[in-house]
Design a protein around this motif. Structure first.
Motif, PDB file in Angstrom:
ATOM      1  N   ILE A 173       0.772  -1.434   0.526  1.00  0.00           N
ATOM      2  CA  ILE A 173      -0.025   0.603   0.112  1.00  0.00           C
ATOM      3  C   ILE A 173       0.873   0.984   0.508  1.00  0.00           C
ATOM      4  O   ILE A 173       0.718   2.027  -0.660  1.00  0.00           O
ATOM      5  CB  ILE A 173      -0.720  -0.085   1.182  1.00  0.00           C
ATOM      6  CG1 ILE A 173      -1.681  -1.033   1.130  1.00  0.00           C
ATOM      7  CG2 ILE A 173      -1.694   0.915   1.517  1.00  0.00           C
ATOM      8  CD1 ILE A 173      -2.792  -1.483   2.356  1.00  0.00           C
ATOM      9  N   MET A 174       2.119   1.241   0.797  1.00  0.00           N
ATOM     10  CA  MET A 174       2.539   2.260   0.650  1.00  0.00           C
ATOM     11  C   MET A 174       3.474   2.542  -0.239  1.00  0.00           C
ATOM     12  O   MET A 174       3.716   3.738  -0.611  1.00  0.00           O
ATOM     13  CB  MET A 174       3.690   1.875   1.839  1.00  0.00           C
ATOM     14  CG  MET A 174       3.207   2.044   3.369  1.00  0.00           C
ATOM     15  SD  MET A 174       4.256   2.020   5.058  1.00  0.00           S
ATOM     16  CE  MET A 174       4.927   3.306   4.773  1.00  0.00           C
ATOM     17  N   ALA A 175       4.091   1.894  -1.211  1.00  0.00           N
ATOM     18  CA  ALA A 175       4.433   2.442  -2.168  1.00  0.00           C
ATOM     19  C   ALA A 175       3.701   2.637  -3.675  1.00  0.00           C
ATOM     20  O   ALA A 175       4.271   3.115  -4.386  1.00  0.00           O
ATOM     21  CB  ALA A 175       4.857   0.432  -2.487  1.00  0.00           C
TER      22      ALA A 175
ATOM     23  N   LYS B   4       9.243  -1.718  -4.129  1.00  0.00           N
ATOM     24  CA  LYS B   4      10.728  -1.231  -3.516  1.00  0.00           C
ATOM     25  C   LYS B   4      11.832  -1.949  -1.998  1.00  0.00           C
ATOM     26  O   LYS B   4      12.956  -1.731  -2.435  1.00  0.00           O
ATOM     27  CB  LYS B   4      10.809  -0.769  -5.195  1.00  0.00           C
ATOM     28  CG  LYS B   4       9.861  -0.828  -5.916  1.00  0.00           C
ATOM     29  CD  LYS B   4      10.029   0.439  -7.163  1.00  0.00           C
ATOM     30  CE  LYS B   4       9.494  -0.030  -8.026  1.00  0.00           C
ATOM     31  NZ  LYS B   4       9.074   1.146  -9.162  1.00  0.00           N
ATOM     32  N   THR B   5      11.203  -1.559  -1.489  1.00  0.00           N
ATOM     33  CA  THR B   5      11.909  -1.235  -0.318  1.00  0.00           C
ATOM     34  C   THR B   5      12.390  -2.944   0.200  1.00  0.00           C
ATOM     35  O   THR B   5      12.827  -4.178  -0.560  1.00  0.00           O
ATOM     36  CB  THR B   5      11.043  -1.504   0.665  1.00  0.00           C
ATOM     37  OG1 THR B   5      10.053  -0.440   0.981  1.00  0.00           O
ATOM     38  CG2 THR B   5      11.553  -1.199   2.496  1.00  0.00           C
ATOM     39  N   PRO B   6      13.950  -2.580   0.244  1.00  0.00           N
ATOM     40  CA  PRO B   6      15.464  -3.566   0.427  1.00  0.00           C
ATOM     41  C   PRO B   6      14.684  -4.214   1.785  1.00  0.00           C
ATOM     42  O   PRO B   6      14.195  -3.977   2.633  1.00  0.00           O
ATOM     43  CB  PRO B   6      16.489  -2.818   1.364  1.00  0.00           C
ATOM     44  CG  PRO B   6      15.994  -1.540   0.536  1.00  0.00           C
ATOM     45  CD  PRO B   6      14.674  -1.350   0.548  1.00  0.00           C
TER      46      PRO B   6
ATOM     47  N   LYS C  55      16.962  -7.551  -2.170  1.00  0.00           N
ATOM     48  CA  LYS C  55      16.114  -8.884  -1.074  1.00  0.00           C
ATOM     49  C   LYS C  55      17.793  -9.207  -1.159  1.00  0.00           C
ATOM     50  O   LYS C  55      18.647  -9.449  -1.415  1.00  0.00           O
ATOM     51  CB  LYS C  55      15.305  -9.628  -1.890  1.00  0.00           C
ATOM     52  CG  LYS C  55      15.898 -10.890  -3.080  1.00  0.00           C
ATOM     53  CD  LYS C  55      14.671  -9.771  -3.907  1.00  0.00           C
ATOM     54  CE  LYS C  55      15.075 -10.639  -5.344  1.00  0.00           C
ATOM     55  NZ  LYS C  55      14.257  -9.903  -6.396  1.00  0.00           N
ATOM     56  N   LYS C  56      17.429 -10.228   0.423  1.00  0.00           N
ATOM     57  CA  LYS C  56      18.423 -10.753   0.848  1.00  0.00           C
ATOM     58  C   LYS C  56      17.808 -11.780   2.040  1.00  0.00           C
ATOM     59  O   LYS C  56      17.278 -11.936   2.728  1.00  0.00           O
ATOM     60  CB  LYS C  56      19.098  -9.897   1.856  1.00  0.00           C
ATOM     61  CG  LYS C  56      20.277 -11.492   2.819  1.00  0.00           C
ATOM     62  CD  LYS C  56      21.686 -10.011   3.316  1.00  0.00           C
ATOM     63  CE  LYS C  56      22.162 -10.879   4.385  1.00  0.00           C
ATOM     64  NZ  LYS C  56      23.535 -11.471   2.919  1.00  0.00           N
TER      65      LYS C  56
END
Length: 609
Positions: free
Chosen positions: A347-349, A480-482, A510-511
């Motif tokens: 939602i935030m993205a 798209k947040t890490p 991503k990890k």
């Protein structure tokens, strides 16, 4: 008169006959009352399906298909008979003084057969191997039935194992060498005490068995468990927000928010100093905020998944900004908290809200294609029965949720306590993890129904636009947040290869990190313990097994690996912040009042504000 000396009788401690009579009379009176209460409850609660778990249909289909191939069934029977003949021959050979290899041996770590008599005594060794042979035959027979759909096959396998585990010889007094030995040594006091323990648990459960797993008087929140110092600096209907006190002179500029699951209480991450993730993170220089969810009653029955999103992470982010002056934050979501956080990030993205600079997801399911054994409990028949029950009360009772999770590890979380409490007559050990496990929580009817149907049953979260929250179609590919993803290899609640699916949807860095052990022990693994190991891999191929095959193994805890990753996303160091120094003043000391509310029937309405 015989000259032969009379042999001394075994030293057996017989109970005092007067006290024994009083005890048995009390037991009889309590038992009669419990039976009456149980029958009355059955009249009141017996409406609806007599098979709410839909077990009968699964086993009927399995039996029908099994009988279509009688040759295969006969072959299985002959194989079992041959194994028994070999076992009998080996046992006879041992009784005659010879040596023989076991026909069937328990898995390494199977604590049911840890007593030396299971191996040293020929009779108990025979009983043990006979059980293991039959258990293996039952499991293999039902697993070999062809033509069953995956759901039915999984249900048949699960409940067959439940039956097999229940029938273990260790669960019965006359076939458990430790119980027999204790009974002789105590003159039967263990069985009397065990019966009293059983009645006490039945009374506590209002006619339903609620096995006591831990000495609940041994722990007190804020004193010897959940002891990290801090303050509650914000609260609403669904949560309190705790800000923990710093232990370093300087801290990272960007705060850290932890969103735990509301299926359990937050202090799994703050049990005691030696295994507290909260304390360790604070010691690394993070300003840690923790969401402490309310234990809801019928007044919160209509609280939805959307409400948890708005009044949980979104409200917490606003409160953190008011408390620290920092708009940005790093977040951690654990289990269901991670599922909620994933929907929040989507939602935030889509709304251009970039306040979350990194997200860490502990054992988080977003794709429920293969949800593991919890999927056994999710089908239309069971959901309908559950929803009817929840709608009557307004919530799912905490004990019902706990029972489901305990069934996933029945030998450890059910039968071991049956033996300890009822057969050996012992009191449970004061263990912090089991105290937390027994401190169950309720689920609001509206939220839990949505979660089970839209995610577990229909798997709509994994489908772009499959569900809509706050007017926004949820699409995990928009994130798209890490993201740092932590899963555990032996997880029976969130299978790691299912959690891995999110790596194929995320659009940002991503990890993925895989820890040894399970859903709890793999996460709560402080570096000082020196336990387990973990795997990392810079690549995220589509196949999780391909990821593991090329992953690098590291000894010890994954915590330092995560700290390096999130530290690079936490900004510079600033003077340490004290809870209550910002715009939000302290309401009360950590761990707060919401976490103190129990989910037992007698205080189900005692929501503290």
């Amino acid at each position: 008169m015989s000259d032969q000396k009379e042999q001394p009788s075994p030293d057996i401690n017989l109970p005092d006959p007067v006290e024994f009579t009083k005890t048995m009379a009390n037991i009889a009176e309590r038992s009669q009352r419990l039976v009456t209460d149980f029958l009355q409850n059955q009249d009141l609660e017996g409406k609806g399906s007599v098979d709410p778990l839909n077990i009968g249909g699964a086993f009927y289909e399995m039996t029908t298909r099994m009988m279509r191939d009688p040759a295969k069934l006969i072959q299985a029977q002959m194989s079992l008979w041959q194994d028994y003949m070999k076992l009998w021959q080996n046992t006879t050979q041992r009784m005659l003084g010879g040596e023989s290899d076991p026909v069937a041996a328990p898995d390494r770590g199977d604590r049911r057969f840890k007593d030396p008599a299971w191996e040293e005594n020929q009779i108990f060794d025979y009983i043990k191997q006979s059980y293991l042979l039959t258990a293996r035959w039952m499991q293999n027979t039902v697993n070999d039935v062809e033509g069953l759909d995956d759901k039915t096959a999984q249900k048949v396998d699960f409940y067959t194992r439940q039956f097999v585990d229940a029938m273990a010889p260790s669960n019965f007094a006359v076939t458990n060498p430790e119980v027999l030995r204790t009974t002789v040594e105590s003159g039967g006091e263990n069985l009397i005490k065990g019966l009293e323990n059983l009645l006490e648990d039945m009374e506590k459960g209002k006619g339903k068995l609620r096995i006591k797993m831990v000495d609940d008087q041994a722990f007190k929140l804020g004193e010897n468990i959940a002891v990290s110092p801090g303050k509650v600096i914000f609260q609403n209907d669904l949560m309190q927000l705790i800000q923990y006190s710093p232990t370093t002179e300087e801290v990272y500029k960007r705060p850290l928010l932890i969103v735990p699951p509301w299926i359990n209480k937050f202090y799994i991450l703050d049990l005691r100093e030696k295994n507290s993730f909260v304390k360790w993170a604070v010691d690394q220089g993070f300003t840690v905020f923790m969401v402490s969810w309310v234990n809801p009653d019928e007044k919160l029955a209509k609280k939805s998944f959307e409400d948890y999103l708005v009044e949980g992470p979104l409200a917490a982010l606003e409160a953190i900004e008011a408390a620290t002056g920092e708009k940005d934050a790093n977040v951690i979501g654990y289990c269901l908290g991670g599922t909620l956080m994933s929907a929040t990030l989507s939602i935030m993205a889509q709304k251009g809200d970039d306040r979350v600079k990194s997200a860490t997801l502990f054992t988080t399911m977003t794709d429920f294609t293969a949800p593991g054994e919890l999927g056994v409990f999710i089908d239309e028949e069971q959901l309908s029965a559950l929803e009817e029950s929840m709608n009557q009360r307004g919530y799912l009772e905490g004990a019902e949720m706990a029972k489901t999770f305990n069934m996933l590890r029945a030998n450890d979380l059910i039968w071991s306590f049956v033996v300890n409490n009822y057969l050996l007559g012992k009191d449970p050990f004061p263990f912090d993890l089991l105290y937390w496990n027994s401190d169950s929580t309720r689920m609001p009817a509206a939220m839990h129904s949505f979660y089970l149907r839209k995610m577990y049953h229909e798997n709509k979260l994994a489908e772009p636009g499959g569900i809509t929250l706050l007017g926004t179609p949820i699409d995990l590919t928009k994130i798209k947040t890490p993201v740092f993803m932590l899963s555990t290899r032996e997880d029976h609640i969130a299978p790691w290869d299912s959690t891995y699916a999110l790596t194929q949807q995320l659009s940002g860095p991503k990890k993925f990190c895989l820890a040894a052990s399970g859903h709890i022990a793999g996460v709560v693994n402080p570096p000082a313990s020196g336990k387990y190991c973990y795997w990392t891999n810079n690549r995220t191929p589509k196949d999780p097994e391909a990821w593991l095959q090329s992953a690098e193994q590291h000894e010890g805890s994954w915590w330092p690996e995560w700290a390096k990753w999130v530290g690079r996303k936490s900004g510079t160091k600033v003077p340490a912040r004290q809870p209550g120094d910002g715009k939000l003043k302290a309401i009360e000391d950590a761990p707060g009042s919401y976490v103190q509310v129990k989910a037992t029937p007698e205080d189900a309405h005692a929501i503290k504000k």
